[in-house]
Design a protein around this motif. Structure first.
Motif, PDB file in Angstrom:
ATOM      1  N   TYR A 108       5.156 -12.896 -34.815  1.00 28.50           N
ATOM      2  CA  TYR A 108       5.469 -11.462 -34.751  1.00 28.50           C
ATOM      3  C   TYR A 108       5.870 -10.935 -36.122  1.00 28.50           C
ATOM      4  N   CYS A 109       6.742 -11.644 -36.804  1.00 32.03           N
ATOM      5  CA  CYS A 109       7.207 -11.204 -38.118  1.00 32.03           C
ATOM      6  C   CYS A 109       6.085 -11.235 -39.148  1.00 32.03           C
ATOM      7  N   GLU A 110       5.173 -12.178 -39.024  1.00 32.36           N
ATOM      8  CA  GLU A 110       4.067 -12.287 -39.972  1.00 32.36           C
ATOM      9  C   GLU A 110       3.032 -11.179 -39.777  1.00 32.36           C
ATOM     10  N   ARG A 111       2.823 -10.753 -38.544  1.00 29.04           N
ATOM     11  CA  ARG A 111       1.725  -9.838 -38.255  1.00 29.04           C
ATOM     12  C   ARG A 111       2.117  -8.365 -38.216  1.00 29.04           C
ATOM     13  N   VAL A 112       3.389  -8.077 -37.971  1.00 27.32           N
ATOM     14  CA  VAL A 112       3.832  -6.685 -37.860  1.00 27.32           C
ATOM     15  C   VAL A 112       4.630  -6.315 -39.100  1.00 27.32           C
ATOM     16  N   SER A 113       4.262  -5.230 -39.737  1.00 26.33           N
ATOM     17  CA  SER A 113       4.937  -4.796 -40.959  1.00 26.33           C
ATOM     18  C   SER A 113       6.264  -4.117 -40.647  1.00 26.33           C
ATOM     19  N   GLY A 114       7.048  -3.908 -41.704  1.00 27.69           N
ATOM     20  CA  GLY A 114       8.272  -3.129 -41.575  1.00 27.69           C
ATOM     21  C   GLY A 114       9.459  -3.913 -41.042  1.00 27.69           C
ATOM     22  N   PRO A 115      10.623  -3.276 -40.993  1.00 29.62           N
ATOM     23  CA  PRO A 115      11.839  -3.918 -40.478  1.00 29.62           C
ATOM     24  C   PRO A 115      11.680  -4.324 -39.017  1.00 29.62           C
ATOM     25  N   LYS A 116      12.253  -5.459 -38.671  1.00 29.05           N
ATOM     26  CA  LYS A 116      12.135  -5.996 -37.316  1.00 29.05           C
ATOM     27  C   LYS A 116      13.500  -6.469 -36.823  1.00 29.05           C
ATOM     28  N   LEU A 117      13.728  -6.296 -35.527  1.00 27.13           N
ATOM     29  CA  LEU A 117      15.004  -6.638 -34.892  1.00 27.13           C
ATOM     30  C   LEU A 117      14.860  -7.886 -34.042  1.00 27.13           C
ATOM     31  N   ALA A 118      15.786  -8.830 -34.223  1.00 31.14           N
ATOM     32  CA  ALA A 118      15.900  -9.989 -33.341  1.00 31.14           C
ATOM     33  C   ALA A 118      17.050  -9.741 -32.382  1.00 31.14           C
ATOM     34  N   ASN A 119      16.849 -10.092 -31.115  1.00 38.26           N
ATOM     35  CA  ASN A 119      17.860  -9.873 -30.088  1.00 38.26           C
ATOM     36  C   ASN A 119      18.486 -11.208 -29.718  1.00 38.26           C
ATOM     37  N   LEU A 137      16.801 -16.679 -39.190  1.00 38.86           N
ATOM     38  CA  LEU A 137      16.160 -15.429 -38.791  1.00 38.86           C
ATOM     39  C   LEU A 137      15.609 -14.699 -40.005  1.00 38.86           C
ATOM     40  N   ALA A 138      16.376 -14.688 -41.092  1.00 38.17           N
ATOM     41  CA  ALA A 138      15.922 -14.024 -42.315  1.00 38.17           C
ATOM     42  C   ALA A 138      14.691 -14.723 -42.883  1.00 38.17           C
ATOM     43  N   LYS A 139      14.675 -16.045 -42.874  1.00 40.38           N
ATOM     44  CA  LYS A 139      13.524 -16.785 -43.388  1.00 40.38           C
ATOM     45  C   LYS A 139      12.275 -16.507 -42.571  1.00 40.38           C
ATOM     46  N   ILE A 140      12.435 -16.360 -41.261  1.00 39.88           N
ATOM     47  CA  ILE A 140      11.304 -16.047 -40.396  1.00 39.88           C
ATOM     48  C   ILE A 140      10.749 -14.664 -40.708  1.00 39.88           C
ATOM     49  N   GLY A 141      11.642 -13.734 -41.063  1.00 41.73           N
ATOM     50  CA  GLY A 141      11.197 -12.396 -41.411  1.00 41.73           C
ATOM     51  C   GLY A 141      11.914 -11.266 -40.712  1.00 41.73           C
ATOM     52  N   TYR A 142      12.997 -11.570 -40.005  1.00 44.98           N
ATOM     53  CA  TYR A 142      13.752 -10.520 -39.333  1.00 44.98           C
ATOM     54  C   TYR A 142      14.673  -9.799 -40.312  1.00 44.98           C
TER      55      TYR A 142
END
Length: 295
Positions: free
Chosen positions: A206-217, A232-237
């Motif tokens: 999800y983090c790789e394919r979708v641009s922009g800021p992302k929220l992890a719940n 989480l930060a390393k993954i891209g959140y």
């Protein structure tokens, strides 16, 4: 707003649900917070099944905003921003626009709009369903249009940021959920939130394919793996919300305190001193201000 962040951790968002919990988050030194619909519903004695109305949620946002402002005054800082749960927008696309304007006037820096069918429910419980792809996209577009119209009226940068959430993963599958997130970005949302990924691989893709800021719940005992902030930060959140931690912890403490009272036992180990309690709810600052204007 490209989703990058020069920090080893995402923005941590302990979720508040009233003025007191908002004050506690702010005075604990966090960068931002999130007003959780589950928490607001629970604090009012209801499950998170959209039993509360738009106006009840808007009023809750006002109390949260006032709590953040009062904490900022005491700490001599600017109020931390809050993203507020806007559920489904409480109706059609025009209701979504009204909800964004109402939350903006209540002091919210952002609003989350999701694609569930009303009445919605917590994303980690059974029985949820989502609107069609096209309706979901139009719902988010309406929120983005309202954000832009708000800024035309009140000035650049004043419009609540739009966090677009999809609950479609469990219903239509991962690929469909990604397509919804991509479409939300195309119509202008500022941030996306893929609810309830079940594996770290899904979170990473999800983090790789979708641009922009992302929220992890980060819902404890929910369906999504709980990861340390650094991972989480390393993954891209960009952000990590802790939606029920404060509500659940307070329920646990209250249940234990009630048990002690019922059995005739002292509650000293469960409570703060009266002085600490008065300070946390604002008596100390109130006294300072009262003295300032005494005659």
């Amino acid at each position: 707003m490209d989703g990058t962040r020069n920090d080893p951790k995402p923005i941590l968002l302990p979720c508040c649900f009233d003025g007191l919990s908002a004050r506690l988050v702010a005075k604990s030194g966090f960068e931002a917070t999130f007003m959780t619909g589950f928490g607001v519903s629970g604090a009012n004695g209801f499950p998170d099944t959209q039993l509360l109305s738009y106006d009840e949620m808007r009023k809750a946002a006002t109390f949260v905003s006032e709590g953040l402002v009062s904490a900022a005054r005491e700490c001599n800082t600017r109020p931390i921003p809050c993203i507020a749960d806007g559920d489904t927008g409480y109706g059609n696309a025009l209701n979504v626009k009204r909800t964004l304007f109402g939350y903006g006037r209540a002091g919210m820096a952002g609003i989350m709009i999701e694609d569930q069918i009303a009445p919605k429910r917590c994303g980690h419980v059974a029985g949820k369903s989502v609107v069609s792809f096209d309706e979901a996209v139009m719902r988010i577009k309406a929120a983005c249009d309202a954000r832009d119209e708000y800024e035309e009226m009140y000035g650049k940068g004043t419009g609540p940021l739009v966090l677009a959430r999809t609950d479609s993963l469990k219903i239509h599958g991962f690929e469909h959920a990604i397509e919804r997130c991509l479409a939300f970005r195309e119509v202008g949302c500022d941030m996306t939130f893929l609810e309830a990924p079940q594996t770290v691989d899904q979170m990473r893709e999800y983090c790789e394919r979708v641009s922009g800021p992302k929220l992890a719940n980060m819902l404890e005992y929910g369906e999504t793996p709980i990861l340390p902030p650094e991972e989480l930060a390393k993954i891209g959140y960009t952000m990590a919300a802790y939606p029920l931690t404060l509500l659940s912890a307070s329920i646990k403490a209250m249940k234990k305190s009630l048990e002690l009272i019922k059995n005739g036992n002292p509650t000293d180990s469960m409570i703060l001193s009266f002085g600490e309690t008065k300070d946390i709810v604002g008596f100390t600052q109130y006294g300072v201000e009262e003295e300032r204007y005494s005659t």
